[in-house]
Design a protein around this motif. Sequence first.
Motif, PDB file in Angstrom:
ATOM      1  N   HIS A   1       6.819   8.150 -10.284  1.00 39.54           N
ATOM      2  CA  HIS A   1       5.739   8.513 -10.063  1.00 39.54           C
ATOM      3  C   HIS A   1       4.963   8.967  -9.050  1.00 39.54           C
ATOM      4  O   HIS A   1       3.050   8.497  -8.796  1.00 39.54           O
ATOM      5  CB  HIS A   1       4.695   6.927 -10.313  1.00 39.54           C
ATOM      6  N   ALA A   2       5.811   9.222  -8.110  1.00 38.80           N
ATOM      7  CA  ALA A   2       4.976   9.851  -7.174  1.00 38.80           C
ATOM      8  C   ALA A   2       3.457  11.311  -7.265  1.00 38.80           C
ATOM      9  O   ALA A   2       3.946  12.302  -8.072  1.00 38.80           O
ATOM     10  CB  ALA A   2       6.141  10.679  -5.968  1.00 38.80           C
ATOM     11  N   CYS A   3       3.109  11.064  -6.465  1.00 41.53           N
ATOM     12  CA  CYS A   3       2.013  12.395  -6.556  1.00 41.53           C
ATOM     13  C   CYS A   3       2.564  13.365  -6.348  1.00 41.53           C
ATOM     14  O   CYS A   3       3.160  14.245  -4.946  1.00 41.53           O
ATOM     15  CB  CYS A   3       0.427  12.106  -5.522  1.00 41.53           C
ATOM     16  N   PRO A   4       2.182  14.096  -6.991  1.00 42.20           N
ATOM     17  CA  PRO A   4       3.249  16.078  -6.816  1.00 42.20           C
ATOM     18  C   PRO A   4       2.176  16.594  -5.905  1.00 42.20           C
ATOM     19  O   PRO A   4       3.042  17.643  -5.766  1.00 42.20           O
ATOM     20  CB  PRO A   4       3.000  16.426  -8.081  1.00 42.20           C
ATOM     21  N   ARG A   5       1.185  16.464  -4.888  1.00 42.58           N
ATOM     22  CA  ARG A   5       0.303  17.450  -4.195  1.00 42.58           C
ATOM     23  C   ARG A   5       0.175  16.493  -3.022  1.00 42.58           C
ATOM     24  O   ARG A   5      -1.129  16.784  -1.639  1.00 42.58           O
ATOM     25  CB  ARG A   5      -0.731  17.665  -4.641  1.00 42.58           C
ATOM     26  N   SER A   6       1.061  14.731  -2.431  1.00 38.10           N
ATOM     27  CA  SER A   6       1.015  14.865  -1.413  1.00 38.10           C
ATOM     28  C   SER A   6       1.528  15.169  -0.475  1.00 38.10           C
ATOM     29  O   SER A   6       0.761  14.306   0.629  1.00 38.10           O
ATOM     30  CB  SER A   6       2.040  13.103  -1.802  1.00 38.10           C
TER      31      SER A   6
ATOM     32  N   TYR B   1       0.437  -1.067   0.125  1.00 42.47           N
ATOM     33  CA  TYR B   1      -0.232   0.276  -0.122  1.00 42.47           C
ATOM     34  C   TYR B   1       0.258   0.980   0.102  1.00 42.47           C
ATOM     35  O   TYR B   1       1.922   1.794   1.249  1.00 42.47           O
ATOM     36  CB  TYR B   1      -1.242   0.036   1.316  1.00 42.47           C
ATOM     37  N   MET B   2       0.939   1.914  -1.541  1.00 40.56           N
ATOM     38  CA  MET B   2       1.625   3.291  -1.324  1.00 40.56           C
ATOM     39  C   MET B   2       0.663   4.215  -1.547  1.00 40.56           C
ATOM     40  O   MET B   2       0.536   4.866  -3.010  1.00 40.56           O
ATOM     41  CB  MET B   2       3.030   3.194  -2.335  1.00 40.56           C
ATOM     42  N   PRO B   3       0.038   5.415  -0.600  1.00 45.55           N
ATOM     43  CA  PRO B   3      -1.225   5.913  -1.299  1.00 45.55           C
ATOM     44  C   PRO B   3      -0.911   6.813  -2.329  1.00 45.55           C
ATOM     45  O   PRO B   3      -1.431   7.747  -2.908  1.00 45.55           O
ATOM     46  CB  PRO B   3      -1.564   6.580  -0.122  1.00 45.55           C
ATOM     47  N   PHE B   4       0.653   7.253  -2.215  1.00 47.23           N
ATOM     48  CA  PHE B   4       1.316   8.651  -2.756  1.00 47.23           C
ATOM     49  C   PHE B   4       2.221   8.637  -3.701  1.00 47.23           C
ATOM     50  O   PHE B   4       2.547   8.748  -4.710  1.00 47.23           O
ATOM     51  CB  PHE B   4       1.771   9.751  -1.967  1.00 47.23           C
ATOM     52  N   GLY B   5       2.408   6.676  -4.088  1.00 43.49           N
ATOM     53  CA  GLY B   5       3.006   6.116  -5.082  1.00 43.49           C
ATOM     54  C   GLY B   5       4.115   6.664  -4.296  1.00 43.49           C
ATOM     55  O   GLY B   5       4.484   7.239  -3.522  1.00 43.49           O
ATOM     56  N   ARG B   6       5.665   6.340  -5.567  1.00 43.73           N
ATOM     57  CA  ARG B   6       7.130   6.355  -5.173  1.00 43.73           C
ATOM     58  C   ARG B   6       7.620   7.218  -6.083  1.00 43.73           C
ATOM     59  O   ARG B   6       7.356   6.517  -7.273  1.00 43.73           O
ATOM     60  CB  ARG B   6       6.946   5.114  -4.120  1.00 43.73           C
ATOM     61  N   GLY B   7       8.863   7.164  -6.237  1.00 41.97           N
ATOM     62  CA  GLY B   7       9.837   7.110  -7.305  1.00 41.97           C
ATOM     63  C   GLY B   7       9.508   8.968  -8.020  1.00 41.97           C
ATOM     64  O   GLY B   7       8.304   9.292  -8.036  1.00 41.97           O
TER      65      GLY B   7
ATOM     66  N   LEU C   1       0.628  18.375   0.050  1.00 37.80           N
ATOM     67  CA  LEU C   1      -0.464  19.414  -0.118  1.00 37.80           C
ATOM     68  C   LEU C   1      -1.507  18.322   1.072  1.00 37.80           C
ATOM     69  O   LEU C   1      -2.001  18.690   1.826  1.00 37.80           O
ATOM     70  CB  LEU C   1      -1.073  19.534  -1.066  1.00 37.80           C
ATOM     71  N   ALA C   2      -1.997  16.847   0.500  1.00 35.07           N
ATOM     72  CA  ALA C   2      -2.426  16.324   0.827  1.00 35.07           C
ATOM     73  C   ALA C   2      -2.652  15.984   2.550  1.00 35.07           C
ATOM     74  O   ALA C   2      -3.257  15.729   3.376  1.00 35.07           O
ATOM     75  CB  ALA C   2      -3.154  15.161   0.124  1.00 35.07           C
ATOM     76  N   LYS C   3      -1.012  15.613   3.075  1.00 33.15           N
ATOM     77  CA  LYS C   3      -1.155  15.591   4.320  1.00 33.15           C
ATOM     78  C   LYS C   3      -0.814  16.611   4.970  1.00 33.15           C
ATOM     79  O   LYS C   3      -1.793  16.263   6.122  1.00 33.15           O
ATOM     80  CB  LYS C   3       0.321  15.003   4.256  1.00 33.15           C
ATOM     81  N   LEU C   4      -0.858  17.984   4.406  1.00 39.34           N
ATOM     82  CA  LEU C   4      -1.022  19.122   5.681  1.00 39.34           C
ATOM     83  C   LEU C   4      -2.849  19.295   5.939  1.00 39.34           C
ATOM     84  O   LEU C   4      -3.045  19.126   6.314  1.00 39.34           O
ATOM     85  CB  LEU C   4      -0.525  20.144   4.300  1.00 39.34           C
ATOM     86  N   GLU C   5      -3.141  19.361   4.539  1.00 39.86           N
ATOM     87  CA  GLU C   5      -4.576  19.342   4.917  1.00 39.86           C
ATOM     88  C   GLU C   5      -5.745  18.064   5.801  1.00 39.86           C
ATOM     89  O   GLU C   5      -6.620  18.669   6.775  1.00 39.86           O
ATOM     90  CB  GLU C   5      -5.389  19.216   3.257  1.00 39.86           C
ATOM     91  N   VAL C   6      -4.752  16.576   6.203  1.00 38.56           N
ATOM     92  CA  VAL C   6      -5.190  16.042   6.803  1.00 38.56           C
ATOM     93  C   VAL C   6      -4.667  16.418   8.040  1.00 38.56           C
ATOM     94  O   VAL C   6      -5.444  16.195   9.339  1.00 38.56           O
ATOM     95  CB  VAL C   6      -4.537  14.873   6.956  1.00 38.56           C
ATOM     96  N   LEU C   7      -4.069  16.837   8.180  1.00 41.53           N
ATOM     97  CA  LEU C   7      -3.272  17.532   9.709  1.00 41.53           C
ATOM     98  C   LEU C   7      -3.919  18.537  10.987  1.00 41.53           C
ATOM     99  O   LEU C   7      -4.455  19.172  11.465  1.00 41.53           O
ATOM    100  CB  LEU C   7      -1.577  17.836   9.701  1.00 41.53           C
TER     101      LEU C   7
END
Length: 53
Positions: A18-23, A10-16, A25-31
């Motif tokens: 293919h990583a999500c460019p807004r990961s 399970y890799m919610p934001f991808g890796r390398g 921002l998404a983590k900050l929004e959850v916080l």
Amino acid sequence: MQVAPKPNTYMPFGRGVHACPRSELAKLEVLILLHHLTLSYRWKIVGNEDGIQ
């Protein structure tokens, strides 16, 4: 040395590349959401305090 993830990991934001460019921002929004949930509501334990069942 980086170890490759196992298949079906399970890799919610991808890796390398293919990583999500807004990961970040998404983590900050959850916080921010958790911050508002903890400050805006009064939390209390309902029922007995025997833990999770």
